[in-house]
Design an enzyme around this catalytic site. Structure first.
Site, mmCIF file in Angstrom:
data_model
loop_
_atom_site.group_PDB
_atom_site.id
_atom_site.type_symbol
_atom_site.label_atom_id
_atom_site.label_comp_id
_atom_site.label_asym_id
_atom_site.label_seq_id
_atom_site.Cartn_x
_atom_site.Cartn_y
_atom_site.Cartn_z
ATOM 1 N N CYS A 138 0.094 -3.674 4.990
ATOM 2 C CA CYS A 138 0.954 -3.237 3.886
ATOM 3 C C CYS A 138 1.453 -4.424 3.068
ATOM 4 O O CYS A 138 1.651 -4.312 1.856
ATOM 5 C CB CYS A 138 2.126 -2.400 4.398
ATOM 6 S SG CYS A 138 3.161 -3.232 5.621
ATOM 7 N N HIS A 141 8.153 -2.506 6.750
ATOM 8 C CA HIS A 141 7.050 -1.950 5.954
ATOM 9 C C HIS A 141 7.212 -2.406 4.501
ATOM 10 O O HIS A 141 8.316 -2.422 3.962
ATOM 11 C CB HIS A 141 7.067 -0.421 6.025
ATOM 12 C CG HIS A 141 5.965 0.231 5.254
ATOM 13 N ND1 HIS A 141 4.628 -0.018 5.494
ATOM 14 C CD2 HIS A 141 6.002 1.128 4.218
ATOM 15 C CE1 HIS A 141 3.894 0.697 4.658
ATOM 16 N NE2 HIS A 141 4.700 1.400 3.873
#
Length: 503
Positions: free
Chosen positions: A77, A364
């Site tokens: 990510c 994230h």
């Protein structure tokens, strides 16, 4: 899942729209094609919003590109969000869509990847911005950056091992490798950085930038790099050392409270005291001394990346600072933060953000970016791309991407360009001086005061009777300029002055 998921009806005629081949899909719009010898890249961030808009979330607009998601291939990510932010950097994408990198790759540069990284990056950018119709978009929708990650891993394995990595560190590495792959300087000359002992001038800054450009020229320098002044001052002998350095991003501290972005930048620019082993090895004292360190912004880049230092490390703990940082979407101004007057007004608009949610060890990355075609903001969460009104979750912002909104084009950085800039500056200064002389002449012609008196209330200068007096008056009137030579002439009107800017 992603946006734009309307499917064609089963009984819809297949001849309604003919699919484009690969070459057609990867061809940029004619208005975005650049020449390899470009002198400037149009700033299309600036164009006014058109009336055309996507009316519904699930309505596909064939003129809007750059909305493909990227598959998360295992803790990638950080890489996906970085690619989406850089992909939405309009002048950089125009460069790669025009395939200018092919002619500028420098395979002999020992600091490069022999062009492998930049070719892989360019291919990914071209796929992200390919032209597709409704049917092709439904078939593709998400891209797998497998080849790009594999290429990155050949030169920095840590970014391809499937571990959680830092988006800022990845972007710094990637931009540096792209620069070296595309460095237009085939043979770098040896140059020495000047260490000034007194506060330097604009001319000093330009000379140091010339040295840097004699070794470094690329699309990355054109867009992302500026110049700062690094100052060290000894607290014992009071001597100072001044050095000019290039910069590609600002890493600013995040305060432990809700704050504005400008407060973070001001904190970054504050004087810092270095003590003990961290002190400066003073050249005057010839030993390590407690010292002050100061960074001054000298020349601002076209594209400004601001890194919010949310991760804090020391010998005792590691933590993430979650403070809310308020950042402007438009007109972020550095006019009161730069230490010299800028040729181009240093104001910026936001076009991209990389966010980090979660903790230091389990987080994230996602990205926001403003699309150049429909001028909507989109949220990029790996394979999922969704439109939003404007960026949210300000406390998660980690990297901010701004473009300079005061210019119509982003100029190429060349040694010739510096010479032209200096020439224009000289002409401008000459105009100022001539106007000052005319004002002084006007004052003299309108004055009825004797040569040995001055009217303090009206601030009218007496007639000049000596060369020294003329110098004093002229210096007072011009304020920012210093006379270095003057020729003796019968009258003031016939004298000529050679001037230079004061330190």
């Amino acid at each position: 899942m992603g946006i734009c998921q309307t499917k064609p009806k089963v009984n819809e005629p297949q001849t309604k729209m003919k699919k484009m081949n690969t070459e057609q899909r990867l061809m940029p719009k004619p208005s975005r094609i650049l020449d390899v010898n470009y002198k400037q890249i149009p700033n299309k961030f600036k164009r006014q919003a058109t009336q055309r808009r996507v009316q519904q979330i699930n309505q596909f607009d064939t003129d809007t590109q750059g909305l493909f998601g990227l598959t998360n291939l295992g803790n990638t990510c950080f890489l996906n969000s970085s690619i989406q932010a850089l992909s939405n950097t309009q002048p950089l994408t125009d460069y790669f869509m025009s395939q200018l990198h092919i002619k500028e790759i420098n395979p002999e540069n020992p600091l490069s990847s022999q062009g492998n990284i930049v070719k892989s990056f360019a291919q990914l950018i071209r796929l992200l911005w390919q032209k597709v119709d409704q049917y092709q978009y439904d078939d593709i929708k998400v891209l797998k950056p497998t080849q790009f990650i594999s290429t990155i891993g050949n030169y920095n394995p840590i970014f391809a091992e499937g571990t959680q990595e830092d988006a800022h560190e990845f972007i710094a590495f990637l931009l540096d490798m792209i620069h070296e792959d595309l460095n237009r300087i085939k043979k770098k000359p040896y140059v020495e950085q000047t260490k000034f002992i007194k506060f330097p001038t604009n001319e000093d800054a330009q000379q140091e930038w010339k040295k840097y450009l004699s070794r470094n020229q690329s699309i990355i320098v054109d867009l992302f790099q500026g110049q700062v002044l690094d100052t060290l001052s000894c607290l014992t002998c009071k001597s100072s050392r001044y050095c000019f350095e290039p910069f590609m991003y600002l890493s600013v501290p995040v305060l432990n409270r809700e704050c504005d972005l400008l407060e973070c930048i001001e904190e970054y620019l504050k004087k810092e005291t270095l003590k003990g082993d961290e002190g400066w090895n003073c050249t005057n004292c010839q030993s390590r001394r407690d010292s002050n360190k100061k960074i001054d912004l000298w020349t601002m880049p076209n594209i400004l990346i601001i890194h919010l230092k949310r991760f804090k490390f020391n010998s005792q703990f590691r933590a993430k600072i979650r403070s809310l940082v308020k950042y402007p979407l438009q007109n972020l101004s550095f006019e009161n933060l730069v230490c010299t007057k800028q040729i181009e007004k240093p104001t910026y608009d936001l076009y991209g953000i990389i966010n980090h949610s979660g903790t230091l060890t389990s987080g994230h990355y996602t990205a926001y970016a403003k699309n150049r075609d429909d001028l909507h903001w989109y949220h990029y969460n790996d394979s999922l791309v969704t439109p939003v009104q404007q960026p949210e979750n300000l406390s998660d912002a980690y990297l901010l991407f701004y473009f300079k909104n005061s210019v119509e084009e982003f100029k190429r950085q060349t040694l010739e360009g510096i010479n032209v800039s200096q020439k224009r500056k000289t002409i401008k200064n000459t105009i100022v001086i001539k106007q000052t002389i005319l004002n002084m002449q006007s004052q003299q012609s309108n004055s009825n005061i004797s040569d040995n008196k001055r009217n303090n209330n009206n601030n009218i200068a007496p007639s000049i009777s000596s060369q020294a007096q003329k110098k004093m008056l002229f210096r007072k009137q011009t304020k920012h300029f210093q006379i270095v030579k003057a020729q003796e002439q019968p009258s003031f009107q016939q004298e000529s002055y050679v001037i230079q800017e004061e330190n």
